[in-house]
Write an enzyme that holds these catalytic residues in place. Structure first.
Site, mmCIF file in Angstrom:
data_model
loop_
_atom_site.group_PDB
_atom_site.id
_atom_site.type_symbol
_atom_site.label_atom_id
_atom_site.label_comp_id
_atom_site.label_asym_id
_atom_site.label_seq_id
_atom_site.Cartn_x
_atom_site.Cartn_y
_atom_site.Cartn_z
ATOM 1 N N ARG A 119 33.606 14.144 24.523
ATOM 2 C CA ARG A 119 33.854 14.514 25.917
ATOM 3 C C ARG A 119 34.583 15.854 25.920
ATOM 4 N NH1 ARG A 119 36.923 9.053 27.587
ATOM 5 N NH2 ARG A 119 37.966 9.708 25.681
ATOM 6 N N GLU A 154 42.684 1.354 31.702
ATOM 7 C CA GLU A 154 41.264 1.006 31.741
ATOM 8 C C GLU A 154 41.012 -0.087 32.774
ATOM 9 O OE1 GLU A 154 39.180 2.826 29.973
ATOM 10 O OE2 GLU A 154 40.872 3.880 29.056
ATOM 11 N N ARG A 213 37.036 14.640 30.058
ATOM 12 C CA ARG A 213 38.248 13.818 29.949
ATOM 13 C C ARG A 213 39.406 14.679 30.400
ATOM 14 N NH1 ARG A 213 42.435 11.141 29.097
ATOM 15 N NH2 ARG A 213 42.607 9.407 27.659
#
Length: 166
Positions: free
Chosen positions: A115, A60, A52
């Site tokens: 992440r 998104e 990330r």
């Protein structure tokens, strides 16, 4: 032959010998090739996993709870977010896919989804995270502290003044 007192430590010594150096130094940079682009702020780096981009938030591809934040904070409607999400993904793909990148870390190494959180540097030395803000394809991630937050805010302000992207 090892002295008898060191024999019980042999497995531990061997483990320490084969651990990557980055396990010992949290500030060490890690290198890897970008093998997949998930969206405008998440990539897959070979040997590292899902990364990330630290300090940024790109819209998104599908409507999400974050749409309300963008509407309230910046007056940006959902349709514009979907377009920007596609542009951000294309930008990240164009600049990083199949390239060897350098990852640098901050105080937090993982997010709540496990992440890896990193600043991603391209082969030419530019920081991908910052480039996305410069182009108006991402905003500063406001819910966490990180080393370059004030710099990111300056760049975001400049992009807004120039009416770039978001």
């Amino acid at each position: 032959m090892l002295p008898g007192t060191l024999l019980p430590l042999l497995p531990l010594l061997l483990l320490l010998l084969f651990l990557p150096v980055s396990q010992f130094n949290a500030d060490a940079a890690v290198y890897g090739r970008v093998v997949h682009i998930y969206d405008g702020d998440t990539i897959e780096v070979e040997g590292v996993g899902r990364v990330r981009l630290l300090g940024i938030d790109a819209p998104e591809h599908e409507a999400s709870d974050r749409d309300l934040f963008y509407l309230r904070q910046f007056g940006i409607i959902s349709e514009a977010l979907r377009t920007t999400a596609q542009q951000a993904t294309r930008f990240v793909t164009e600049h990083s896919h199949n390239h060897r990148v350098r990852l640098e870390f901050d105080s937090e190494r993982h997010d709540r989804f496990e992440r890896v959180l990193a600043y991603v540097y391209l082969p030419d030395g530019r920081m991908l995270n910052l480039m996305l803000i410069e182009e108006g394809l991402a905003t500063v991630f406001r819910r966490a502290e990180f080393r370059y937050k004030s710099r990111f805010f300056e760049v975001e302000k400049r992009a807004r003044t120039q009416q770039k992207g978001l």
